[in-house]
Design an enzyme around this catalytic site. Sequence first.
Site, PDB file in Angstrom:
ATOM      1  N   HIS A 294      18.628  23.575 -47.387  1.00 24.09           N
ATOM      2  CA  HIS A 294      20.001  23.194 -47.052  1.00 24.09           C
ATOM      3  C   HIS A 294      20.089  21.704 -46.775  1.00 24.09           C
ATOM      4  O   HIS A 294      19.086  21.029 -46.567  1.00 24.09           O
ATOM      5  CB  HIS A 294      20.495  23.999 -45.846  1.00 24.09           C
ATOM      6  CG  HIS A 294      19.803  23.682 -44.564  1.00 24.09           C
ATOM      7  ND1 HIS A 294      20.482  23.323 -43.431  1.00 24.09           N
ATOM      8  CD2 HIS A 294      18.491  23.666 -44.225  1.00 24.09           C
ATOM      9  CE1 HIS A 294      19.626  23.115 -42.437  1.00 24.09           C
ATOM     10  NE2 HIS A 294      18.411  23.316 -42.897  1.00 24.09           N
TER      11      HIS A 294
ATOM     12  N   HIS B  45      28.508  26.595 -42.953  1.00 27.54           N
ATOM     13  CA  HIS B  45      27.288  26.036 -43.532  1.00 27.54           C
ATOM     14  C   HIS B  45      26.707  27.031 -44.526  1.00 27.54           C
ATOM     15  O   HIS B  45      26.813  28.243 -44.345  1.00 27.54           O
ATOM     16  CB  HIS B  45      26.282  25.743 -42.404  1.00 27.54           C
ATOM     17  CG  HIS B  45      25.108  24.946 -42.852  1.00 27.54           C
ATOM     18  ND1 HIS B  45      25.223  23.663 -43.346  1.00 27.54           N
ATOM     19  CD2 HIS B  45      23.790  25.243 -42.884  1.00 27.54           C
ATOM     20  CE1 HIS B  45      24.021  23.208 -43.653  1.00 27.54           C
ATOM     21  NE2 HIS B  45      23.128  24.153 -43.379  1.00 27.54           N
TER      22      HIS B  45
ATOM     23  N   CYS C 189      26.316  20.448 -47.573  1.00 27.08           N
ATOM     24  CA  CYS C 189      25.705  21.766 -47.805  1.00 27.08           C
ATOM     25  C   CYS C 189      26.274  22.467 -49.032  1.00 27.08           C
ATOM     26  O   CYS C 189      25.532  22.944 -49.894  1.00 27.08           O
ATOM     27  CB  CYS C 189      25.803  22.644 -46.568  1.00 27.08           C
ATOM     28  SG  CYS C 189      27.478  23.114 -46.087  1.00 27.08           S
TER      29      CYS C 189
END
Length: 160
Positions: free
Chosen positions: A140, A128, A78
């Site tokens: 993402h 994240h 990510c």
Amino acid sequence: MARGGWNSRAAAAPLAAALLAPAPGRADYFARKRAQDWRSFNDRVWQAVFGERVVEAARRLLGSPYVWGGSDPRGFDCSGFTWYVFRGLGVPLARTALAQFGQGVGIDRAALIPGDLVFFTGVGAPLHVGIYVGGGRFLHAPGAGKTLRYGSLNSPYFRD
């Protein structure tokens, strides 16, 4: 002519002028305010234009595989994805989600514009990160066995 030789009409003009004239520094205040508003407007325009460039660069990477620690189109995690996109546009972004989180300024979800980074936390720390594209969606690198894709801020997993 008023009593005592005082002309009320003649005296009223300077008084009215004094009351209507800007206070000392007031003109400077308005000039600074106009400049500030202009800068704010320019910043918003720049952010919007730059944000669209971020989203375009990110969309070109759709479908790239997830690779833990990856930071190029052969595979991204990510934060490697966000780092790669921003680096390509000349913005020095830290490499990890936690460090990227520390570089930013928090805003309300309602204030998000395309190109903003969105962070998701685990136990208090950002775990994240993705790139907001608008309409409640973000791009993402979700995890092992998956590819770079869209996510929704309204999905149960990301909503909170």
